[in-house]
Design a protein around this motif. Structure first.
Motif, PDB file in Angstrom:
ATOM      1  N   MET A   1      -6.602   4.071  13.655  1.00 53.18           N
ATOM      2  CA  MET A   1      -5.626   4.481  12.653  1.00 53.18           C
ATOM      3  C   MET A   1      -6.229   5.588  11.806  1.00 53.18           C
ATOM      4  N   SER A   2      -5.547   6.684  11.700  1.00 52.89           N
ATOM      5  CA  SER A   2      -6.037   7.794  10.879  1.00 52.89           C
ATOM      6  C   SER A   2      -5.965   7.423   9.410  1.00 52.89           C
ATOM      7  N   ARG A   3      -7.036   7.668   8.676  1.00 51.18           N
ATOM      8  CA  ARG A   3      -7.088   7.226   7.282  1.00 51.18           C
ATOM      9  C   ARG A   3      -6.291   8.144   6.374  1.00 51.18           C
ATOM     10  N   PHE A   4      -5.709   7.563   5.352  1.00 52.33           N
ATOM     11  CA  PHE A   4      -4.919   8.299   4.380  1.00 52.33           C
ATOM     12  C   PHE A   4      -5.331   7.791   3.013  1.00 52.33           C
ATOM     13  N   THR A   5      -5.667   8.663   2.092  1.00 47.66           N
ATOM     14  CA  THR A   5      -6.321   8.251   0.854  1.00 47.66           C
ATOM     15  C   THR A   5      -5.352   7.796  -0.223  1.00 47.66           C
ATOM     16  N   LEU A   6      -4.426   6.914   0.142  1.00 48.44           N
ATOM     17  CA  LEU A   6      -3.577   6.296  -0.875  1.00 48.44           C
ATOM     18  C   LEU A   6      -4.220   5.003  -1.377  1.00 48.44           C
ATOM     19  N   THR A   7      -4.868   4.264  -0.471  1.00 47.69           N
ATOM     20  CA  THR A   7      -5.612   3.081  -0.872  1.00 47.69           C
ATOM     21  C   THR A   7      -6.938   3.106  -0.146  1.00 47.69           C
ATOM     22  N   ARG A   8      -7.925   2.443  -0.718  1.00 49.95           N
ATOM     23  CA  ARG A   8      -9.235   2.436  -0.065  1.00 49.95           C
ATOM     24  C   ARG A   8      -9.991   1.173  -0.458  1.00 49.95           C
ATOM     25  N   TRP A   9     -10.650   0.557   0.529  1.00 54.17           N
ATOM     26  CA  TRP A   9     -11.494  -0.613   0.298  1.00 54.17           C
ATOM     27  C   TRP A   9     -12.813  -0.156  -0.305  1.00 54.17           C
ATOM     28  N   ILE A  10     -13.192  -0.741  -1.439  1.00 54.77           N
ATOM     29  CA  ILE A  10     -14.406  -0.321  -2.132  1.00 54.77           C
ATOM     30  C   ILE A  10     -15.356  -1.511  -2.184  1.00 54.77           C
ATOM     31  N   PRO A  11     -16.359  -1.563  -1.278  1.00 53.14           N
ATOM     32  CA  PRO A  11     -17.251  -2.725  -1.211  1.00 53.14           C
ATOM     33  C   PRO A  11     -17.939  -3.014  -2.528  1.00 53.14           C
ATOM     34  N   GLY A  12     -18.386  -1.973  -3.235  1.00 53.86           N
ATOM     35  CA  GLY A  12     -19.117  -2.211  -4.473  1.00 53.86           C
ATOM     36  C   GLY A  12     -18.307  -3.004  -5.473  1.00 53.86           C
ATOM     37  N   ALA A  13     -17.051  -2.651  -5.641  1.00 59.88           N
ATOM     38  CA  ALA A  13     -16.194  -3.348  -6.605  1.00 59.88           C
ATOM     39  C   ALA A  13     -15.989  -4.791  -6.206  1.00 59.88           C
ATOM     40  N   CYS A  14     -15.858  -5.048  -4.901  1.00 60.79           N
ATOM     41  CA  CYS A  14     -15.645  -6.415  -4.434  1.00 60.79           C
ATOM     42  C   CYS A  14     -16.892  -7.259  -4.667  1.00 60.79           C
ATOM     43  N   ALA A  15     -18.060  -6.680  -4.462  1.00 64.11           N
ATOM     44  CA  ALA A  15     -19.303  -7.425  -4.676  1.00 64.11           C
ATOM     45  C   ALA A  15     -19.433  -7.823  -6.132  1.00 64.11           C
ATOM     46  N   LEU A  16     -19.030  -6.924  -7.040  1.00 61.84           N
ATOM     47  CA  LEU A  16     -19.088  -7.244  -8.463  1.00 61.84           C
ATOM     48  C   LEU A  16     -18.150  -8.387  -8.780  1.00 61.84           C
ATOM     49  N   GLU A 215       8.395  15.893   1.356  1.00 64.84           N
ATOM     50  CA  GLU A 215       8.053  15.293   0.063  1.00 64.84           C
ATOM     51  C   GLU A 215       8.638  13.889  -0.057  1.00 64.84           C
ATOM     52  N   THR A 216       9.861  13.690   0.412  1.00 62.04           N
ATOM     53  CA  THR A 216      10.494  12.369   0.367  1.00 62.04           C
ATOM     54  C   THR A 216       9.734  11.375   1.223  1.00 62.04           C
ATOM     55  N   ASN A 217       9.381  11.786   2.437  1.00 61.82           N
ATOM     56  CA  ASN A 217       8.635  10.892   3.323  1.00 61.82           C
ATOM     57  C   ASN A 217       7.277  10.526   2.732  1.00 61.82           C
ATOM     58  N   MET A 218       6.610  11.509   2.122  1.00 58.04           N
ATOM     59  CA  MET A 218       5.305  11.244   1.516  1.00 58.04           C
ATOM     60  C   MET A 218       5.430  10.302   0.320  1.00 58.04           C
ATOM     61  N   ALA A 219       6.487  10.463  -0.464  1.00 55.91           N
ATOM     62  CA  ALA A 219       6.708   9.587  -1.616  1.00 55.91           C
ATOM     63  C   ALA A 219       6.949   8.151  -1.162  1.00 55.91           C
ATOM     64  N   GLN A 220       7.704   7.985  -0.095  1.00 60.30           N
ATOM     65  CA  GLN A 220       7.923   6.644   0.437  1.00 60.30           C
ATOM     66  C   GLN A 220       6.625   6.050   0.960  1.00 60.30           C
ATOM     67  N   ALA A 221       5.833   6.857   1.637  1.00 59.39           N
ATOM     68  CA  ALA A 221       4.541   6.385   2.136  1.00 59.39           C
ATOM     69  C   ALA A 221       3.676   5.883   0.986  1.00 59.39           C
ATOM     70  N   GLN A 222       3.691   6.618  -0.110  1.00 59.66           N
ATOM     71  CA  GLN A 222       2.922   6.190  -1.275  1.00 59.66           C
ATOM     72  C   GLN A 222       3.511   4.917  -1.858  1.00 59.66           C
ATOM     73  N   GLY A 223       4.841   4.796  -1.828  1.00 58.02           N
ATOM     74  CA  GLY A 223       5.505   3.617  -2.367  1.00 58.02           C
ATOM     75  C   GLY A 223       5.124   2.342  -1.644  1.00 58.02           C
ATOM     76  N   ILE A 224       4.916   2.428  -0.335  1.00 56.50           N
ATOM     77  CA  ILE A 224       4.534   1.228   0.418  1.00 56.50           C
ATOM     78  C   ILE A 224       3.018   1.069   0.494  1.00 56.50           C
ATOM     79  N   GLY A 225       2.292   1.962  -0.178  1.00 60.80           N
ATOM     80  CA  GLY A 225       0.838   1.865  -0.160  1.00 60.80           C
ATOM     81  C   GLY A 225       0.244   2.189   1.189  1.00 60.80           C
ATOM     82  N   LEU A 226       0.891   3.069   1.925  1.00 65.65           N
ATOM     83  CA  LEU A 226       0.423   3.424   3.260  1.00 65.65           C
ATOM     84  C   LEU A 226      -0.984   4.016   3.191  1.00 65.65           C
ATOM     85  N   ASP A 227      -1.874   3.532   4.072  1.00 63.98           N
ATOM     86  CA  ASP A 227      -3.234   4.071   4.097  1.00 63.98           C
ATOM     87  C   ASP A 227      -3.629   4.553   5.476  1.00 63.98           C
TER      88      ASP A 227
END
Length: 258
Positions: A1-16, A215-227
C-alpha cells in the motif's frame, strides 16, 4: 500500500503511553493522578524498577502491549472513519458516470480511492474486473487521488479530462497497465489510441472542474483518515486499506449487504 501522510504510526509516542499504563496497573491501593502527584519519589522509583525488571524478564509484555494499543488505535480510527462516511454518504458515493463501474443501480456501493501510479492499485485491477464480472449487484465507484507526485497528477488530470470525451475508463485502464514513464507525450499517444482528441484533452486537464474534482476527492480521503492507496469503502459498513484478495472483497461486500 502506498503511504499517504494523513495518519502515521509513531512508535515513540506509543512507548510513552505504554509506560504510563504499566505504571498505573501496578498501583493496587488507589488510582494515580495523570501527573503522578499521588506518588512519593520513592514510590515512583520503585514502580520504574518493577516495570524495568518485568520487561527484562519477559520482553513480550512490551510487544503484546504495543499490539493491543495499535489494535485499539486502528479500531478507533475505523469508527471515526465510518462515522464520516455515514454523515457524508451521498457525497462519498456520488461520482460522474464515467467513474462508475459495474451496475449503476447495484444495491451495494463500493468506493475505491486510488492513485493511477500506485502499484497496489494496479494489482487490484484484474481482481476488481473479476469481481464485477461475477457480482452484478455492485455499484463500483473509483475516485482518483494523486498522492505519489507529479506523475500521478499528470495521469489523474488526463483521466479526468478524458471523462469529458467519454473515455475516462479506457484511458485509465491504458495508463494503469502501461510500463513506460508517464510524460505528456506518452499520455497523448495512449489517448490517441483510444480515439481521444489530444488538443481538447490538454485544455480540459487544467480546467476548474478537474481541479475541483481532485480537491473534493482529496478532502474525502482526509475525512476518512486515508493513509494509503488503494482504500475501499464498502457501503457504510466497512473500510479496508491495501490490496485485497477477491475473497476479502466478497466478504466485505457480503457484510455490507447485511
Amino acid at each position: 500500500m502506498s503511504r499517504f501522510t494523513l495518519t502515521r504510526w509513531i512508535p515513540g509516542a506509543c512507548a510513552l503511553g505504554l509506560g504510563v499504563a504499566l505504571a498505573a496497573s501496578l498501583t493496587l491501593d488507589r488510582p494515580a493522578h495523570a501527573d503522578g502527584s499521588e506518588f512519593t519519589a520513592a514510590q515512583r522509583a520503585q514502580i520504574v524498577s518493577i516495570v524495568r525488571d518485568a520487561l527484562k524478564s519477559d520482553p513480550s509484555i512490551l510487544a503484546d502491549a504495543i499490539t493491543s494499543l495499535r489494535a485499539q488505535q486502528e479500531g478507533n480510527a475505523q469508527t471515526k472513519a465510518l462515522a464520516y462516511v455515514r454523515a457524508n454518504q451521498l457525497a462519498v458515493q456520488s461520482a460522474d458516470a464515467q467513474y462508475i463501474r459495474g451496475n449503476p443501480a447495484g444495491r451495494v456501493t463500493v468506493v475505491e480511492y486510488l492513485d493511477p501510479r500506485c502499484p497496489y492499485c494496479r494489482r487490484m485491477e484484474p481482481i476488481v474486473n473479476d469481481l464485477l464480472a461475477r457480482d452484478h449487484d455492485v455499484r463500483f465507484v473509483q475516485k482518483l487521488i494523486p498522492i505519489l507526485g507529479q506523475d500521478s497528477v499528470l495521469e489523474t488530470q488526463a483521466i479526468m479530462a478524458a471523462a469529458r470525451q467519454g473515455g475516462a475508463e479506457h484511458l485509465r485502464a491504458a495508463l494503469m497497465t502501461d510500463t513506460q514513464h508517464p510524460t505528456i507525450e506518452r499520455v497523448h499517444e495512449l489517448a490517441r489510441a483510444q480515439g481521444l482528441d489530444t488538443a481538447r484533452l490538454d485544455a480540459d486537464m487544467k480546467s476548474p472542474d478537474v481541479v475541483k474534482t481532485i480537491e473534493t476527492n482529496m478532502a474525502q480521503a482526509q475525512g476518512i483518515g486515508l493513509d494509503g492507496t488503494p482504500t475501499f469503502v464498502f457501503g457504510t459498513a466497512g473500510i479496508a486499506p491495501g490490496a485485497l484478495s477477491r475473497d476479502d472483497m466478497e466478504a466485505e461486500i457480503a457484510h455490507a449487504r447485511t
